[in-house]
Design a protein around this motif. Structure first.
Motif, PDB file in Angstrom:
ATOM      1  N   PHE A 173      38.333  63.618 -52.412  1.00 46.24           N
ATOM      2  CA  PHE A 173      38.010  62.617 -53.428  1.00 46.24           C
ATOM      3  C   PHE A 173      38.900  61.377 -53.322  1.00 46.24           C
ATOM      4  O   PHE A 173      38.977  60.576 -54.254  1.00 46.24           O
ATOM      5  CB  PHE A 173      38.100  63.241 -54.822  1.00 46.24           C
ATOM      6  CG  PHE A 173      36.958  64.168 -55.125  1.00 46.24           C
ATOM      7  CD1 PHE A 173      35.767  63.678 -55.644  1.00 46.24           C
ATOM      8  CD2 PHE A 173      37.052  65.521 -54.853  1.00 46.24           C
ATOM      9  CE1 PHE A 173      34.705  64.524 -55.909  1.00 46.24           C
ATOM     10  CE2 PHE A 173      35.990  66.379 -55.113  1.00 46.24           C
ATOM     11  CZ  PHE A 173      34.811  65.877 -55.637  1.00 46.24           C
ATOM     12  N   LYS A 174      39.601  61.284 -52.178  1.00 46.68           N
ATOM     13  CA  LYS A 174      40.387  60.083 -51.856  1.00 46.68           C
ATOM     14  C   LYS A 174      41.361  59.706 -52.963  1.00 46.68           C
ATOM     15  O   LYS A 174      41.473  58.539 -53.369  1.00 46.68           O
ATOM     16  CB  LYS A 174      39.451  58.903 -51.554  1.00 46.68           C
ATOM     17  CG  LYS A 174      38.505  59.143 -50.373  1.00 46.68           C
ATOM     18  CD  LYS A 174      37.598  57.933 -50.150  1.00 46.68           C
ATOM     19  CE  LYS A 174      36.743  58.091 -48.907  1.00 46.68           C
ATOM     20  NZ  LYS A 174      35.814  59.235 -48.988  1.00 46.68           N
TER      21      LYS A 174
ATOM     22  N   LYS B 186      28.039  66.850 -45.731  1.00 44.18           N
ATOM     23  CA  LYS B 186      26.982  65.843 -45.613  1.00 44.18           C
ATOM     24  C   LYS B 186      26.944  64.878 -46.794  1.00 44.18           C
ATOM     25  O   LYS B 186      26.231  63.878 -46.745  1.00 44.18           O
ATOM     26  CB  LYS B 186      25.620  66.533 -45.465  1.00 44.18           C
ATOM     27  CG  LYS B 186      25.418  67.230 -44.130  1.00 44.18           C
ATOM     28  CD  LYS B 186      23.992  67.726 -43.978  1.00 44.18           C
ATOM     29  CE  LYS B 186      23.025  66.567 -43.852  1.00 44.18           C
ATOM     30  NZ  LYS B 186      21.639  67.017 -43.565  1.00 44.18           N
ATOM     31  N   LYS B 187      27.713  65.178 -47.848  1.00 43.99           N
ATOM     32  CA  LYS B 187      27.693  64.314 -49.031  1.00 43.99           C
ATOM     33  C   LYS B 187      29.084  63.778 -49.342  1.00 43.99           C
ATOM     34  O   LYS B 187      29.479  63.687 -50.503  1.00 43.99           O
ATOM     35  CB  LYS B 187      27.145  65.080 -50.239  1.00 43.99           C
ATOM     36  CG  LYS B 187      25.680  65.481 -50.086  1.00 43.99           C
ATOM     37  CD  LYS B 187      25.114  66.006 -51.387  1.00 43.99           C
ATOM     38  CE  LYS B 187      23.628  66.292 -51.275  1.00 43.99           C
ATOM     39  NZ  LYS B 187      23.032  66.748 -52.550  1.00 43.99           N
ATOM     40  N   ARG B 188      29.811  63.429 -48.301  1.00 41.86           N
ATOM     41  CA  ARG B 188      31.186  62.987 -48.488  1.00 41.86           C
ATOM     42  C   ARG B 188      31.298  61.785 -49.407  1.00 41.86           C
ATOM     43  O   ARG B 188      32.306  61.596 -50.089  1.00 41.86           O
ATOM     44  CB  ARG B 188      31.796  62.653 -47.124  1.00 41.86           C
ATOM     45  CG  ARG B 188      32.150  63.849 -46.282  1.00 41.86           C
ATOM     46  CD  ARG B 188      33.300  64.647 -46.879  1.00 41.86           C
ATOM     47  NE  ARG B 188      34.491  63.837 -46.997  1.00 41.86           N
ATOM     48  CZ  ARG B 188      35.378  63.669 -46.042  1.00 41.86           C
ATOM     49  NH1 ARG B 188      35.203  64.255 -44.870  1.00 41.86           N
ATOM     50  NH2 ARG B 188      36.449  62.935 -46.218  1.00 41.86           N
ATOM     51  N   ASP B 189      30.260  60.940 -49.474  1.00 41.12           N
ATOM     52  CA  ASP B 189      30.328  59.733 -50.301  1.00 41.12           C
ATOM     53  C   ASP B 189      29.727  59.933 -51.692  1.00 41.12           C
ATOM     54  O   ASP B 189      29.755  59.016 -52.510  1.00 41.12           O
ATOM     55  CB  ASP B 189      29.597  58.583 -49.598  1.00 41.12           C
ATOM     56  CG  ASP B 189      30.252  58.203 -48.282  1.00 41.12           C
ATOM     57  OD1 ASP B 189      31.494  58.289 -48.208  1.00 41.12           O
ATOM     58  OD2 ASP B 189      29.527  57.847 -47.337  1.00 41.12           O
ATOM     59  N   ASN B 190      29.184  61.120 -51.946  1.00 40.25           N
ATOM     60  CA  ASN B 190      28.560  61.373 -53.248  1.00 40.25           C
ATOM     61  C   ASN B 190      28.758  62.834 -53.652  1.00 40.25           C
ATOM     62  O   ASN B 190      27.806  63.561 -53.922  1.00 40.25           O
ATOM     63  CB  ASN B 190      27.071  61.030 -53.183  1.00 40.25           C
ATOM     64  CG  ASN B 190      26.409  61.061 -54.550  1.00 40.25           C
ATOM     65  OD1 ASN B 190      27.056  60.816 -55.577  1.00 40.25           O
ATOM     66  ND2 ASN B 190      25.132  61.378 -54.579  1.00 40.25           N
TER      67      ASN B 190
ATOM     68  N   THR C 223      31.926  70.935 -55.473  1.00 45.62           N
ATOM     69  CA  THR C 223      32.902  70.860 -54.387  1.00 45.62           C
ATOM     70  C   THR C 223      34.130  71.703 -54.706  1.00 45.62           C
ATOM     71  O   THR C 223      34.648  72.427 -53.838  1.00 45.62           O
ATOM     72  CB  THR C 223      33.321  69.400 -54.140  1.00 45.62           C
ATOM     73  OG1 THR C 223      32.165  68.615 -53.853  1.00 45.62           O
ATOM     74  CG2 THR C 223      34.296  69.310 -52.986  1.00 45.62           C
TER      75      THR C 223
END
Length: 396
Positions: free
Chosen positions: A160-161, A293-297, A303
């Motif tokens: 989540f950066k 596949k959903k790293r940006d959402n 998760t």
């Protein structure tokens, strides 16, 4: 609660409560807020009363924490109901020390809420920072499995950066201090380096192939145990029960050649490895689809569930295979944060059906009743395994 009362031999002064407790066979538990808390409670309450109080407290705190994170009462109710089901803690009636894992979960959930507010919502209030540090300290001094939880938070921070230096600084300070103090206070690291100990690591094998064998099958076994925690899908008895070859589940901790040679043999006679392979494959596919596949959402709840499933028993992946693990129903308490992860996933699915499919309150009731019935079945099988455990555990 005889095993907790046995701490009388050690807890003679106030300072003893804040030091690692000797348990058995040269092992220690730094458990001031776990076993120490139970030791104090049992002076005033019976074991059953303590169990009921802690379980009720776990339900209330679980509901509050998951309600804040999900903002969905159905999700919070499903999670809280499942996490307090009897199967998760039936082992306390055979080993009362495991009661210490209920406050461990309570501290962990409260800390997870603080993590969510600091890292995801980006609240920066002093009270939340204090709550994070305080609950983390309670978690650390409850059970060694806090390391698994801390690793999971680290992975979530990466996914989540999270750029909050507060977490980085806390980790860089707490981890080294904990390990230095713990092993300095007990005077040695023989607990993890001594052959034959309960936490004898795979690095102590004479063959690196055996180490890889144990490590890989441990991952599959523990993930399978977590994902099927609420589902009585596995065969009742492992194949080794019907084997003509003798097995001693506990005394095989010894470092002798017999255990070394038979490790692989016992490992593949737990009777459910085919089921474990299927479950593990489904888990890998789900992680690929819903995380990679959903790293940006990413969904924070979903998760977190997948990450907890893997890291909830991470430190146990490095421990040598033991014949006692052929009875998997008895050992889910070793990976309670994996169970937290599975419960998050199940509650997420139940909440989705309730909201998106307009299933209504009847569905919620039926959903919980279904898991209640499965919990009864799973508990019965687990108790059967306990009798098998006693039968195959040779007299010492």
């Amino acid at each position: 609660m005889a095993q907790i009362q046995g701490l009388k031999l050690h807890l003679k002064t106030t300072s003893d409560f804040f030091l690692p407790y000797p348990t058995k066979d040269g092992t220690f538990r730094w458990s001031t807020s776990g076993l120490g808390l139970l030791y104090l409670l049992q002076k005033y309450f019976s074991g059953n009363t303590i169990y009921l109080i802690l379980t009720a407290l776990l339900f209330l705190i679980s509901f509050k924490v998951t309600l804040v994170i999900s903002r969905s009462p159905p999700f919070a109710y499903i999670f809280s109901y499942l996490i307090t089901l009897g199967y998760n803690y039936f082992i306390v009636f055979f080993d009362t020390r495991v009661l210490g894992l209920i406050p461990f979960l309570i501290f962990g959930l409260l800390n997870f809420l603080c993590f969510y507010q600091l890292a995801i919502v980006n609240k920066k209030s002093l009270s939340i920072k204090f709550g994070f540090i305080f609950t983390l300290i309670l978690l650390i001094f409850c059970w060694d499995s806090w390391i698994d939880y801390a690793l999971a938070l680290g992975v979530l921070s990466y996914l989540f950066k999270v750029r909050n230096r507060f977490f980085l600084n806390a980790g860089l300070i707490i981890f080294p201090i904990y390990f230095v103090l713990r092993f300095h206070l007990i005077g040695h690291v023989g607990e993890i380096t001594g052959p034959g100990r309960e936490v004898d690591f795979i690095f102590n094998y004479n063959s690196w192939m055996l180490g890889i064998e144990d490590f890989s099958t441990n991952i599959i076994r523990y993930i399978h145990s977590a994902l099927t925690n609420y589902f009585p899908l596995m065969p009742l008895n492992p194949l080794v029960v019907n084997s003509s070859r003798p097995i001693d589940l506990i005394n095989s901790f010894s470092p002798g050649a017999t255990f070394q040679q038979d490790a692989v043999y016992y490992n593949y006679l737990y009777g459910w490895y085919l089921y474990a392979g299927i479950t593990f494959s489904i888990y890998i596919l789900a992680v690929f689809k819903f995380v990679l596949k959903k790293r940006d959402n990413l969904s924070f709840i979903l998760t977190s569930g997948f990450i907890f499933v893997f890291f909830g028993g991470f430190t146990h992946y490095f421990i040598k295979f033991r014949p006692l693990l052929v009875l998997p129903y008895n050992y889910s308490y070793r990976q309670l944060f994996s169970v937290i992860g599975v419960t998050l996933i199940i509650a997420f699915i139940g909440d989705y059906i309730y909201k998106e499919k307009k299933a209504g309150i009847t569905f919620l009731i039926a959903f919980c009743l279904c898991f209640t019935g499965m919990s009864f079945l799973k508990t019965k099988k687990a108790i059967d395994h306990s009798f098998i455990h006693n039968k195959l555990n040779l007299a010492r």
